[in-house]
Scaffold this motif. Structure first.
Motif, PDB file in Angstrom:
ATOM      1  N   ILE A 168       0.667  -1.155  -0.137  1.00  0.00           N
ATOM      2  CA  ILE A 168      -0.215  -0.053  -0.042  1.00  0.00           C
ATOM      3  C   ILE A 168       0.981   1.919  -0.156  1.00  0.00           C
ATOM      4  O   ILE A 168       0.501   2.208  -0.276  1.00  0.00           O
ATOM      5  CB  ILE A 168      -0.819   0.151   1.410  1.00  0.00           C
ATOM      6  N   LYS A 216       0.928   2.443  -4.698  1.00  0.00           N
ATOM      7  CA  LYS A 216      -0.681   3.276  -4.375  1.00  0.00           C
ATOM      8  C   LYS A 216      -1.371   2.849  -5.796  1.00  0.00           C
ATOM      9  O   LYS A 216      -3.086   2.489  -5.379  1.00  0.00           O
ATOM     10  CB  LYS A 216      -0.268   4.766  -3.816  1.00  0.00           C
ATOM     11  N   ASP A 217      -0.714   3.327  -6.762  1.00  0.00           N
ATOM     12  CA  ASP A 217      -1.508   3.098  -7.913  1.00  0.00           C
ATOM     13  C   ASP A 217      -2.417   1.771  -8.505  1.00  0.00           C
ATOM     14  O   ASP A 217      -3.144   1.917  -9.550  1.00  0.00           O
ATOM     15  CB  ASP A 217      -0.743   3.085  -9.097  1.00  0.00           C
ATOM     16  N   THR A 218      -2.054   0.657  -7.536  1.00  0.00           N
ATOM     17  CA  THR A 218      -2.523  -1.027  -7.298  1.00  0.00           C
ATOM     18  C   THR A 218      -3.669  -0.997  -7.152  1.00  0.00           C
ATOM     19  O   THR A 218      -3.533  -1.956  -6.710  1.00  0.00           O
ATOM     20  CB  THR A 218      -1.443  -1.747  -7.806  1.00  0.00           C
ATOM     21  N   LYS A 219      -4.384   0.004  -6.399  1.00  0.00           N
ATOM     22  CA  LYS A 219      -5.199   0.099  -5.147  1.00  0.00           C
ATOM     23  C   LYS A 219      -6.892  -0.634  -5.879  1.00  0.00           C
ATOM     24  O   LYS A 219      -6.809  -0.140  -6.968  1.00  0.00           O
ATOM     25  CB  LYS A 219      -5.533   0.924  -4.744  1.00  0.00           C
ATOM     26  N   GLY A 220      -6.949  -2.097  -5.681  1.00  0.00           N
ATOM     27  CA  GLY A 220      -8.614  -2.564  -6.242  1.00  0.00           C
ATOM     28  C   GLY A 220      -7.715  -3.832  -7.121  1.00  0.00           C
ATOM     29  O   GLY A 220      -8.841  -4.174  -7.008  1.00  0.00           O
ATOM     30  N   TRP A 270      -5.387  -5.954  -5.871  1.00  0.00           N
ATOM     31  CA  TRP A 270      -4.722  -7.220  -5.142  1.00  0.00           C
ATOM     32  C   TRP A 270      -5.598  -7.829  -4.362  1.00  0.00           C
ATOM     33  O   TRP A 270      -6.276  -7.482  -3.774  1.00  0.00           O
ATOM     34  CB  TRP A 270      -3.715  -6.425  -4.221  1.00  0.00           C
ATOM     35  N   GLU A 307      -9.973  -2.064   2.595  1.00  0.00           N
ATOM     36  CA  GLU A 307     -10.044  -1.037   1.034  1.00  0.00           C
ATOM     37  C   GLU A 307      -9.522  -1.187  -0.373  1.00  0.00           C
ATOM     38  O   GLU A 307      -9.783  -1.526  -1.884  1.00  0.00           O
ATOM     39  CB  GLU A 307     -10.978   0.406   1.421  1.00  0.00           C
ATOM     40  N   PHE A 308      -8.815  -1.489   0.131  1.00  0.00           N
ATOM     41  CA  PHE A 308      -7.157  -1.331  -0.987  1.00  0.00           C
ATOM     42  C   PHE A 308      -6.827  -2.734  -1.626  1.00  0.00           C
ATOM     43  O   PHE A 308      -6.606  -3.234  -2.921  1.00  0.00           O
ATOM     44  CB  PHE A 308      -5.764  -0.844  -0.053  1.00  0.00           C
ATOM     45  N   SER A 348     -10.200  -4.684  -2.443  1.00  0.00           N
ATOM     46  CA  SER A 348     -11.119  -4.913  -2.442  1.00  0.00           C
ATOM     47  C   SER A 348     -12.290  -4.999  -1.795  1.00  0.00           C
ATOM     48  O   SER A 348     -13.313  -6.184  -2.818  1.00  0.00           O
ATOM     49  CB  SER A 348     -11.435  -5.542  -3.936  1.00  0.00           C
TER      50      SER A 348
END
Length: 431
Positions: free
Chosen positions: A276, A280-284, A286, A362-363, A365
């Motif tokens: 995280i 950061k740009d890969t949120k959702g 993982w 949240e990060f 999903s």
């Protein structure tokens, strides 16, 4: 004769006074005198300790905690030097990684407080068995359990989806091997990263889930165990299939995480914080699933990393040091703070029924990744490190390198075991 008795009376009086002073030193905070404890720690542990100290002072205003942020290896250098000098210059509290605890107690049997004698046994049921095995020596606590590293496969959902692979259908390492081939063909991403010639974390996780390690519970060298051979042979299958990305140390793993060149990262729960923070740009994108088993229905639980707190016997304030660490280690709210703010996964089982563990992240999903890790804790086998762990690690990495360079697995592990024997004089288990 009179001079003799006068001397004797003076000597007794001096001893009584000395004992009284000693008693007053250890209980000075109870009399309203200020006590300052010193703690050695590193990285995110420092912040967690400082915040806990603020909470502790609300009920214990006369006990202060001075936390010295010292590099991990520097802590061990200073600790070893101080212990060898009979406790000179040591703090009241020190953070020690679990793989070193037994080694320190074996090397310096009178160097640390026996925490069972202080009453810590009453908290034993709130920690998993593997963590107790790591913090106890001869049935006595010498360290208070802190963070742990239950393992899992952090994976890129988008890469899995592009290859038509479903994480929930991966039950065994052979399943993952086939999935890795599909993912690489469809996306170009490797199955997992590894510094192939300098570290062996995947092998260690595999050993742990199989219930073996470099040494057995009696301290014998166990690298020739058929299960150790099975683990290394499985790792070789991935390398033969060109599914392992050879990276340069920790920075190489992080880079592969960020650029998406690997589909999964097998690591401890603590790697969440790196993802995280660095990706950061890969949120959702993982998800997490447990380590694959070696056979259907087999164990999928293992541990990688973790540390605990020890009190050097040289402390002038044993009661205060114990009181603070007991508060820190067994207070649910403090452990939740350490995890939520600093990513330190708690060993304290009473923390697992909190909202932090039962709600989604949240990060990821909305996946309940902390619940997955918490449920794993009770099934983690104990790894036996001994005070020769660093030597065994060194030789294991050499064996892994030999295997990747083409040497037969059984031969490489046998040679590694012989090298450990030569360096430690320990016996080898023969199979």
């Amino acid at each position: 004769m009179r001079r003799y008795w006068n001397f004797l009376l003076l000597l007794v009086a001096s001893m009584v006074l000395l004992a009284a002073c000693s008693k007053n030193d250890s209980a000075s905070s109870d009399k309203g005198e200020k006590v300052t404890l010193t703690a050695w720690a590193w990285n995110v542990n420092v912040g967690a300790l400082k915040e806990a100290a603020k909470e502790f002072q609300q009920e214990n205003p006369n006990i202060e905690l001075k936390v010295e942020d010292i590099g991990r290896l520097d802590v061990y250098d200073k600790l070893s030097t101080g212990l060898a000098a009979g406790g000179t210059g040591l703090p009241d509290i020190v953070l020690v990684e679990d793989d070193r605890i037994h080694g320190y107690v074996e090397a310096f049997p009178k160097g640390f407080l026996n925490l069972s004698e202080k009453g810590f046994d009453k908290h034993a049921d709130h920690f998993p068995q593997f963590k107790k095995d790591l913090t106890m020596v001869d049935g006595k606590f010498y360290a208070m359990p802190f963070d742990a590293g239950p393992t899992g496969m952090f994976y890129r959902k988008d890469l899995f989806e592009k290859a038509g692979v479903k994480a929930e259908e991966i039950e065994t390492w052979d399943d993952f091997l086939e999935a890795g081939k599909k993912i690489k063909k469809a996306t170009g991403a490797y199955a997992m990263p590894l510094d192939k010639f300098k570290d062996d974390p995947i092998f260690r996780m595999m050993l742990n889930q199989l219930g073996v390690y470099y040494f057995d519970k009696d301290g014998k060298i166990d690298l020739t165990n058929p299960k150790a051979v099975q683990a290394m042979e499985m790792l070789k299958k991935f390398d033969d299939a060109k599914l392992i990305k050879d990276v340069d140390g920790w920075n190489g793993v992080v880079s592969a995480t960020v650029d998406g060149s690997v589909a999964t990262i097998p690591f401890g729960a603590w790697y969440y914080g790196t993802i995280i923070d660095q990706a950061k740009d890969t949120k959702g994108k993982w998800g997490v699933f447990l380590l694959p088993a070696f056979e259907k229905g087999g164990n999928r639980a293992a541990n990688l990393g973790g540390s605990s707190w020890m009190i050097p016997a040289s402390t002038k304030h044993p009661e205060e040091a114990y009181k603070f660490l007991e508060f820190f280690s067994t207070t649910k709210e403090i452990q939740l703070m350490a995890m939520e703010k600093y990513g330190l996964f708690p060993s304290l089982s009473t923390a697992y029924d909190s909202e932090l563990f039962t709600s989604g992240v949240e990060f990821f999903s909305g996946e309940k990744i902390w619940q997955l890790f918490a449920n794993e804790m009770k099934d983690i086998p104990t790894a036996y490190y001994t005070n020769d762990y660093s030597i065994a690690l060194d030789e294991s990495i050499k064996a892994q390198a030999d295997v990747f360079n083409g040497k037969d697995v059984k031969k490489a592990l046998k040679e590694a075991a012989e090298r450990i024997k030569a360096r430690t004089k320990r016996e080898i288990n023969r199979y």
